[in-house]
Structure formats: structure tokens, C-alpha cells
Design an enzyme around this catalytic site. Structure first.
Site, PDB file in Angstrom:
ATOM      1  N   CYS A   1     113.954 -14.342 -48.184  1.00 43.49           N
ATOM      2  CA  CYS A   1     113.188 -13.296 -47.498  1.00 43.49           C
ATOM      3  C   CYS A   1     113.941 -11.979 -47.377  1.00 43.49           C
ATOM      4  O   CYS A   1     113.340 -10.908 -47.518  1.00 43.49           O
ATOM      5  CB  CYS A   1     112.707 -13.778 -46.128  1.00 43.49           C
TER       6      CYS A   1
ATOM      7  N   ASP B   1     110.971 -18.382 -48.150  1.00 47.70           N
ATOM      8  CA  ASP B   1     111.479 -19.439 -49.022  1.00 47.70           C
ATOM      9  C   ASP B   1     113.002 -19.423 -49.122  1.00 47.70           C
ATOM     10  O   ASP B   1     113.571 -20.014 -50.040  1.00 47.70           O
ATOM     11  CB  ASP B   1     110.872 -19.297 -50.421  1.00 47.70           C
TER      12      ASP B   1
ATOM     13  N   HIS C   1     113.841 -14.776 -40.005  1.00 51.72           N
ATOM     14  CA  HIS C   1     113.059 -14.193 -41.093  1.00 51.72           C
ATOM     15  C   HIS C   1     113.207 -12.681 -41.128  1.00 51.72           C
ATOM     16  O   HIS C   1     113.352 -12.021 -40.086  1.00 51.72           O
ATOM     17  CB  HIS C   1     111.578 -14.554 -40.908  1.00 51.72           C
TER      18      HIS C   1
END
Length: 227
Positions: A99, A96, A205
């Protein structure tokens, strides 16, 4: 993106003590209380199983360009193979925009939901020791801080350095980079007293990293970062 020269380090340590007397938000807990609880958790180190790997010097930087779908897919496959090779597993955190902070919160508190506390402490570090970091920011520093303060703003390699400095920890990244498997981020002014392990799918990520047999069991949530 061009690399910046190392900023001049002040004589004052950039690793600040975190007082348990400072109230924090959400659950009426303090960052100091959380850290005290975290210290009770048995420490584990993945360093031994990866001790043969060479790491590269870390240069703090802001985020680069997000790779296209094809390159991102290849990067993810490379990271997955490395995880299998070294017997490691990711605790998946929400994609979101928080991370990096969620992954750090899991390593420190064993709870990704404390990501807001992590972000606050990192912003404090960046503000209090500005001269250690501002040379790495290719924009007005106040603008960078204002942007990074927002929930959902992606962490970068500068916030990782600030986290290492703030918490006195060596942060180890198992990466998806083709030529770089491991990056170690060391506190600038003090020897590290702990290790945090994260996986890094390049520019996409972060997740919290464990040995396969140590991976906690938690309910998986939808991964918004997937293409």
C-alpha cells in the site's frame, strides 16, 4: 522501539537521477518514461490548506507493532475526522502489503499499479546510499533489504525517507496518531522540488491523498487490510 541516531551523510547526493534508458518490467515501459509523463500532469499542492498545522521532525524507523482492533478502530475514526475537517479524500489502494508503494505510485504516476517500479527505485536508493540508512535498521542490513525487496512486504518510515531522497520530494503524511496530525519527510541532501501527499492509518494502511474536489474516480477493489 528505541530511536537510532542519525546516520552519517555522505557528500554524494542521495537523490539519484532516474535514467529513461534503463528498461523496467511489466508493460515494457521505463521508470524514466513514467516520470516524464508524470511531469506533464498539472501539479497540485495541498500544503496551503494545511499550512497552519505544525509537523514533527521525521525519524526513519522500521514498522512497529500493529495496534489491536480497538485501538486501530479509534485511529481510523480519528483519521476520518481529520480528512473531513480539512476537506481531503483518500484514493483507496489495495491493502496487499504494497500500500505505501501503491500510494506513492498514485502520487507520482496517477496509477497505483506502478508500485513495483517505486519499490525497485527505493531498494536501489537503500543499496546505493547504505550509510545514510543502515543505522536506523535494528537487524542485519542485507536481511532488511532482502525482505523489503519482496512484493507484499510492508513499507516503513525508512522506505519513505528513501523515497523522498530518491525522487527529490517532500512526503507529507496526514496521520491517525493522537498527538501528531502531520509528518513531513524531507530529502536529506537537496531541496524538494515536488510534494507527495499520503494518509497514514497508523501501522495499518497508506492511501493517496487528494482534495475532495480533485479525487480521481477509479473502480474500488476489496480492501484486504480491513479487520
Amino acid at each position: 522501539m528505541s530511536e537510532h541516531q542519525n546516520a552519517e551523510h555522505g557528500s554524494k547526493s542521495s537523490s539519484s537521477s532516474l535514467s529513461s534508458s534503463v528498461p523496467e518490467s511489466d508493460d515494457d515501459v521505463t521508470i524514466g518514461t513514467l516520470l516524464a509523463e508524470a511531469k506533464k500532469t498539472s501539479e497540485r499542492s495541498l500544503g496551503k490548506r494545511l499550512s497552519h498545522l505544525d509537523s514533527i521532525p521525521h525519524t526513519p524507523r522500521v514498522n512497529g507493532k500493529i495496534p489491536d482492533v480497538d485501538n486501530a478502530t479509534l485511529d481510523h475514526e480519528r483519521l476520518f475526522e481529520r480528512l473531513k475537517t480539512y476537506g481531503l479524500a483518500e484514493l483507496q489502494v489495495d491493502g496487499d502489503g504494497n500500500c505505501q508503494f501503491r500510494a506513492l505510485a498514485d502520487q507520482i504516476f496517477r496509477n497505483p499499479d506502478y508500485h513495483k517500479h517505486i519499490r525497485k527505485e527505493i531498494i536501489k536508493q537503500l543499496k546505493e546510499f547504505r550509510k545514510n540508512y543502515e543505522a536506523y535498521v535494528p537487524m542485519e542490513y542485507k536481511v532488511y533489504l532482502k525482505t523489503m525487496k519482496r512484493s507484499g512486504e510492508w513499507g516503513d518510515h525508512l522506505t519513505l525517507q528513501a523515497a523522498a531522497d530518491r525522487f527529490g520530494a517532500k512526503i507529507c503524511l496526514l496521520t491517525s496518531f493522537r498527538d501528531t496530525c502531520l509528518i513531513e519527510i524531507i530529502p536529506k541532501d537537496i531541496p524538494p522540488t515536488k510534494e507527495f501527499w499520503l494518509s497514514f492509518w497508523s501501522e495499518v494502511h497508506y492511501n493517496s491523498l487528494y482534495a475532495v474536489d480533485d479525487l480521481p474516480t477509479r473502480v474500488a477493489k476489496k480492501k484486504h487490510w480491513l479487520f
